[in-house]
Design a protein around this motif. Structure first.
Motif, mmCIF file in Angstrom:
data_model
loop_
_atom_site.group_PDB
_atom_site.id
_atom_site.type_symbol
_atom_site.label_atom_id
_atom_site.label_comp_id
_atom_site.label_asym_id
_atom_site.label_seq_id
_atom_site.Cartn_x
_atom_site.Cartn_y
_atom_site.Cartn_z
ATOM 1 N N TRP A 146 -72.490 -58.354 -85.170
ATOM 2 C CA TRP A 146 -72.667 -59.877 -85.039
ATOM 3 C C TRP A 146 -72.671 -59.910 -83.391
ATOM 4 O O TRP A 146 -71.968 -59.179 -82.743
ATOM 5 C CB TRP A 146 -71.939 -60.645 -85.843
ATOM 6 N N PHE A 147 -73.360 -60.996 -83.146
ATOM 7 C CA PHE A 147 -73.381 -61.142 -81.390
ATOM 8 C C PHE A 147 -73.163 -62.632 -81.456
ATOM 9 O O PHE A 147 -73.727 -63.381 -82.489
ATOM 10 C CB PHE A 147 -74.865 -60.756 -81.096
ATOM 11 N N GLN A 148 -72.856 -63.085 -80.244
ATOM 12 C CA GLN A 148 -72.616 -64.659 -80.036
ATOM 13 C C GLN A 148 -73.018 -65.214 -78.793
ATOM 14 O O GLN A 148 -73.272 -66.323 -78.564
ATOM 15 C CB GLN A 148 -71.086 -64.943 -80.331
ATOM 16 N N ASP A 149 -73.202 -64.324 -77.783
ATOM 17 C CA ASP A 149 -72.961 -64.890 -76.479
ATOM 18 C C ASP A 149 -74.676 -64.776 -75.938
ATOM 19 O O ASP A 149 -75.343 -63.903 -76.494
ATOM 20 C CB ASP A 149 -72.516 -63.602 -75.415
ATOM 21 N N ASN A 150 -75.062 -66.158 -75.425
ATOM 22 C CA ASN A 150 -76.530 -65.907 -74.870
ATOM 23 C C ASN A 150 -76.682 -64.836 -74.055
ATOM 24 O O ASN A 150 -75.943 -64.376 -73.225
ATOM 25 C CB ASN A 150 -76.626 -67.283 -74.408
ATOM 26 N N GLY A 151 -77.988 -64.344 -73.898
ATOM 27 C CA GLY A 151 -78.701 -63.210 -73.026
ATOM 28 C C GLY A 151 -78.948 -62.193 -73.616
ATOM 29 O O GLY A 151 -78.756 -61.782 -75.022
ATOM 30 N N TYR A 152 -79.268 -61.150 -72.774
ATOM 31 C CA TYR A 152 -79.851 -59.723 -73.483
ATOM 32 C C TYR A 152 -78.470 -58.859 -73.809
ATOM 33 O O TYR A 152 -77.779 -58.836 -72.741
ATOM 34 C CB TYR A 152 -80.619 -59.179 -72.433
ATOM 35 N N GLN A 153 -78.436 -58.399 -74.794
ATOM 36 C CA GLN A 153 -77.401 -57.468 -74.990
ATOM 37 C C GLN A 153 -78.102 -56.118 -75.865
ATOM 38 O O GLN A 153 -78.537 -56.357 -76.744
ATOM 39 C CB GLN A 153 -76.204 -57.971 -76.018
ATOM 40 N N ASN A 154 -77.449 -54.815 -75.073
ATOM 41 C CA ASN A 154 -77.858 -53.813 -76.064
ATOM 42 C C ASN A 154 -77.019 -53.690 -77.165
ATOM 43 O O ASN A 154 -75.727 -53.851 -77.104
ATOM 44 C CB ASN A 154 -77.756 -52.426 -74.995
ATOM 45 N N MET A 155 -77.447 -53.476 -78.115
ATOM 46 C CA MET A 155 -76.673 -53.206 -79.577
ATOM 47 C C MET A 155 -75.774 -51.753 -79.360
ATOM 48 O O MET A 155 -76.193 -51.008 -78.622
ATOM 49 C CB MET A 155 -77.351 -53.166 -80.849
ATOM 50 N N PRO A 156 -74.639 -51.893 -79.898
ATOM 51 C CA PRO A 156 -73.758 -50.665 -79.900
ATOM 52 C C PRO A 156 -74.631 -49.540 -80.255
ATOM 53 O O PRO A 156 -75.324 -49.475 -81.304
ATOM 54 C CB PRO A 156 -72.771 -50.812 -80.561
ATOM 55 N N LEU A 157 -74.347 -48.433 -79.902
ATOM 56 C CA LEU A 157 -75.316 -47.119 -80.145
ATOM 57 C C LEU A 157 -75.199 -46.989 -81.784
ATOM 58 O O LEU A 157 -76.165 -46.421 -82.480
ATOM 59 C CB LEU A 157 -74.695 -45.716 -79.347
ATOM 60 N N SER A 158 -73.755 -47.354 -82.205
ATOM 61 C CA SER A 158 -73.839 -46.914 -83.737
ATOM 62 C C SER A 158 -74.417 -47.619 -84.482
ATOM 63 O O SER A 158 -74.857 -47.497 -85.948
ATOM 64 C CB SER A 158 -72.321 -47.068 -83.982
ATOM 65 N N ILE A 159 -75.187 -48.869 -84.055
ATOM 66 C CA ILE A 159 -75.850 -49.659 -84.892
ATOM 67 C C ILE A 159 -77.540 -49.723 -84.526
ATOM 68 O O ILE A 159 -78.328 -50.387 -85.085
ATOM 69 C CB ILE A 159 -75.403 -50.971 -85.226
ATOM 70 N N GLN A 160 -77.873 -49.366 -83.297
ATOM 71 C CA GLN A 160 -79.074 -49.114 -82.796
ATOM 72 C C GLN A 160 -80.326 -48.681 -83.704
ATOM 73 O O GLN A 160 -79.838 -47.814 -84.405
ATOM 74 C CB GLN A 160 -79.012 -48.584 -81.552
ATOM 75 N N ASN A 161 -81.040 -49.390 -83.889
ATOM 76 C CA ASN A 161 -82.097 -49.003 -84.988
ATOM 77 C C ASN A 161 -81.828 -48.916 -86.318
ATOM 78 O O ASN A 161 -82.358 -48.364 -87.226
ATOM 79 C CB ASN A 161 -82.961 -47.664 -84.543
ATOM 80 N N GLU A 162 -80.590 -49.491 -86.785
ATOM 81 C CA GLU A 162 -80.115 -49.482 -88.145
ATOM 82 C C GLU A 162 -80.438 -50.833 -88.717
ATOM 83 O O GLU A 162 -80.625 -50.801 -90.051
ATOM 84 C CB GLU A 162 -78.637 -49.359 -88.231
#
Length: 152
Positions: A57-73
């Motif tokens: 889950w994400f809450q802050d405005n702006g660009y954020q890379n997803m943690p590697l453990s969930i990227q492309n999941e």
């Protein structure tokens, strides 16, 4: 006579306090959780939003890379925010591709065709939460688009 004035003042003061509290309770009711995702979060799911599990889950405005453990999941997303749109971005494509999720919207990503010939499920690695009055390109429907690689 003095007791009546004091009682009247007390009743008016109590009524004033009660009416002052009502708007506070009503305003918090407009922000709601959806599918286990608490306001003001954007949640991504492994599986559908209706029966999958929240993997991030994400809450802050702006660009954020997803943690590697969930990227492309992520298979689904829920945007509980009232005024913010969300871009889920595939930076593996050139140019970068995004799918925009309007405010107060849940979407199963497998229902949306990705320009690479698959679906958006398992194809997002970055998120951008931004204030666009909760709209995607002026509409409250899921939209897709392209931005230059490594943008912004």
């Amino acid at each position: 006579m003095k007791l009546t004035k004091k009682l009247t003042a007390t009743l008016l003061t109590s009524a004033g306090l009660a009416s002052a509290l009502v708007p506070l309770a009503a305003s918090s009711a407009s922000a709601a959780s959806q599918y286990g995702c608490s306001y003001p979060r954007v949640c991504v799911y492994g599986g559908s939003y209706a029966d999958g599990s929240i993997i991030g889950w994400f809450q802050d405005n702006g660009y954020q890379n997803m943690p590697l453990s969930i990227q492309n999941e992520p298979d689904a997303v829920v945007n509980t925010r009232n005024d913010d749109s969300v871009w889920l971005i595939d930076t593996g494509a050139t140019p970068d591709r995004y799918i925009c999720i309007p405010a107060k919207t849940a979407a199963n990503l497998g229902k949306y065709d990705h320009p690479n010939g698959t679906t958006w499920a398992n194809d997002v690695d970055t998120i951008n939460i931004f204030n666009d009055n909760g709209l995607c390109s002026g509409t409250n429907r899921v939209q897709q688009g392209t931005v230059p690689a490594n943008w912004p």
